[in-house]
Design an enzyme around this catalytic site. Sequence first.
Site, PDB file in Angstrom:
ATOM      1  N   GLY A   1       0.835  -1.192   0.000  1.00 36.71           N
ATOM      2  CA  GLY A   1       0.000   0.000   0.000  1.00 36.71           C
ATOM      3  C   GLY A   1       0.868   1.240   0.000  1.00 36.71           C
ATOM      4  O   GLY A   1       2.032   1.207  -0.398  1.00 36.71           O
ATOM      5  N   ALA A   2       0.286   2.374   0.425  1.00 38.53           N
ATOM      6  CA  ALA A   2       1.076   3.589   0.541  1.00 38.53           C
ATOM      7  C   ALA A   2       2.217   3.385   1.521  1.00 38.53           C
ATOM      8  O   ALA A   2       3.241   4.054   1.458  1.00 38.53           O
ATOM      9  CB  ALA A   2       0.188   4.754   0.987  1.00 38.53           C
ATOM     10  N   PHE A   3       2.043   2.470   2.420  1.00 46.13           N
ATOM     11  CA  PHE A   3       3.125   2.044   3.305  1.00 46.13           C
ATOM     12  C   PHE A   3       2.908   0.572   3.601  1.00 46.13           C
ATOM     13  O   PHE A   3       1.796   0.059   3.543  1.00 46.13           O
ATOM     14  CB  PHE A   3       3.122   2.862   4.605  1.00 46.13           C
ATOM     15  CG  PHE A   3       1.977   2.507   5.521  1.00 46.13           C
ATOM     16  CD1 PHE A   3       0.742   3.114   5.372  1.00 46.13           C
ATOM     17  CD2 PHE A   3       2.124   1.538   6.505  1.00 46.13           C
ATOM     18  CE1 PHE A   3      -0.312   2.771   6.196  1.00 46.13           C
ATOM     19  CE2 PHE A   3       1.075   1.199   7.338  1.00 46.13           C
ATOM     20  CZ  PHE A   3      -0.153   1.818   7.186  1.00 46.13           C
ATOM     21  N   GLY A   4       3.976  -0.106   3.928  1.00 40.82           N
ATOM     22  CA  GLY A   4       3.886  -1.461   4.448  1.00 40.82           C
ATOM     23  C   GLY A   4       3.455  -2.517   3.456  1.00 40.82           C
ATOM     24  O   GLY A   4       3.141  -2.258   2.303  1.00 40.82           O
ATOM     25  N   VAL A   5       3.475  -3.741   3.963  1.00 43.71           N
ATOM     26  CA  VAL A   5       3.109  -4.925   3.186  1.00 43.71           C
ATOM     27  C   VAL A   5       1.699  -5.353   3.563  1.00 43.71           C
ATOM     28  O   VAL A   5       1.339  -5.351   4.741  1.00 43.71           O
ATOM     29  CB  VAL A   5       4.101  -6.074   3.446  1.00 43.71           C
ATOM     30  CG1 VAL A   5       3.660  -7.337   2.725  1.00 43.71           C
ATOM     31  CG2 VAL A   5       5.496  -5.679   3.017  1.00 43.71           C
TER      32      VAL A   5
ATOM     33  N   ASP B   1      -4.767  10.473  -3.250  1.00 40.74           N
ATOM     34  CA  ASP B   1      -4.087   9.423  -4.018  1.00 40.74           C
ATOM     35  C   ASP B   1      -5.107   8.510  -4.689  1.00 40.74           C
ATOM     36  O   ASP B   1      -4.963   7.285  -4.664  1.00 40.74           O
ATOM     37  CB  ASP B   1      -3.161   8.624  -3.108  1.00 40.74           C
ATOM     38  CG  ASP B   1      -2.118   7.840  -3.896  1.00 40.74           C
ATOM     39  OD1 ASP B   1      -1.516   6.924  -3.308  1.00 40.74           O
ATOM     40  OD2 ASP B   1      -1.913   8.130  -5.083  1.00 40.74           O
TER      41      ASP B   1
END
Length: 606
Positions: free
Chosen positions: A45-49, A156
């Site tokens: 995602g925008a961060f992380g898995v 986004d």
Amino acid sequence: MSTASAASSSSSSSASEMIEAPSQVLNFEEIDYKEIEVEEVVGRGAFGVVCKAKWRAKDVAIKQIESESERKAFIVELRQLSRVNHPNIVKLYGACLNPVCLVMEYAEGGSLYNVLHGAEPLPYYTAAHAMSWCLQCSQGVAYLHSMQPKALIHRDLKPPNLLLVAGGTVLKICDFGTACDIQTHMTNNKGSAAWMAPEVFEGSNYSEKCDVFSWGIILWEVITRRKPFDEIGGPAFRIMWAVHNGTRPPLIKNLPKPIESLMTRCWSKDPSQRPSMEEIVKIMTHLMRYFPGADEPLQYPCQYSDEGQSNSATSTGSFMDIASTNTSNKSDTNMEQVPATNDTIKRLESKLLKNQAKQQSDSGRLSLGASRGSSVESLPPTSEGKRMSADMSEIEARIVATTAYTKPKRGHRKTASFGNILDVPEIVISGNGQPRRRSIQDLTVTGTEPGQVSSRSSSPSVRMITTSGPTSEKPARSLPWTPDDSTDTNGSDNSIPMAYLTLDHQLQPLAPCPNSKESMAVFEQHCKMAQEYMKVQTEIALLLQRKQELVAELDQDEKDQQNTSRLVQEHKKLLDENKSLSTYYQQCKKQLEVIRSQQQKRQGTS
């Protein structure tokens, strides 16, 4: 995943401190990580898995941070998701504190991006599905923009962040790692270049209208099943520069005027000229009356025939009359009908023709036959040489038929709003007999003024196209959208430098003081350095890519050498065995001769 575990293996007290910000109150359920059974990694995602998991006997998606730098995005998404509750926004079940992760609703249909541009086999979808997805997206974003006491900007919006469930009929917005409160008016450029509003990467203060711009790009993408600005390619700042200069996705052939008007309004350079998301919801809800079948699950092709359909990804049997919208190069050139590489939208069901004929007979205004070009019959998957598409032209005819005798509502609306969306031009329908993947294509509209068509000077496929209609001597329309006339799009020297806009926010040069020559000189020097930095970074990326290719070639060479060495050893071993067998054969032959001679001597003596 090991990095994520290391980053989130701190004590639960520190994790709690990270989540409990003093300026916000988060409303979420704390979930024990031991209750979660992780199954597989499904993406990022925008961060992380993001992983698929089981929690309390149901499928969930968990998002884990991988490093300390992602904590801020984690806080943002947790804060925003804990505030929202809407059927078109992914649901947050809760969060784990050790390790730190979000537990969210799982979307079995994957992202809209994968449905549009993913791996084969791609599903068929109708114009009704495309319009329904955009309507649901607008409803979710309108909900965010209307939240109290602080509204939200997603910032986004793009197909990778739109998930599908219920057989592809329900859309849900996800990935709030870049979302912010409207009051924040952030000035950095998080998001993706192809869907990003110009005011975002230009560094200006922006409002919720940046989501409207992104929505307009998504509308174009689901109709054409093409990636926006894919022909530009290269680094992100090339797309940013083109959008800054007024370039927009090319208009679509035969697209009904109401949809085209709404789409181009969303692309306006001036955010104040774009419609609000609430107005978009009203327009899309009105238009959805002419697109039945959106609740039918997506259909995937069972098999491909050997003749022309085995490689549908390269099928170019359909054409879309599109025009470049680079407003810095206006001319009277008509664009060639460009082949659509992803022709995948299924035809509307044949019952639409019956409904259309009934409405036309009732109104007495239209008398349109079911010609071959406007046929909407459903063809079986095994049919070959047939054209499979959703002709948007007949949808527009139905709009005229059903509203020709409708009493207008009271009140007034602004020009180009959905109050005059029924002002439709003549529809030209073309035919093609090539098999291919299905899309909304061949959407050519005629009857516009000449001299309004511009083309990208670098386009390799430009030719003249004319119409044979007796009522007009004007060329067939391939009209690009252009921003307001007041917008400077000629690429003059006073255009702002764009290279530094692709850098991280902390690396971007500060705005100079116009009255200070020294400040302007420092700013120009910083911009040049930023451009050189981006050039070096691009070269590094290309060299790294070349390195990976060489490493792969080296690995292949080593494997080939190992195979060659193994074959040589096997050959040598076989030669030794052959030599040994030959020696053994000679020994056996000699022994046989000795035995025979002895037998002959015995027979002679007897």
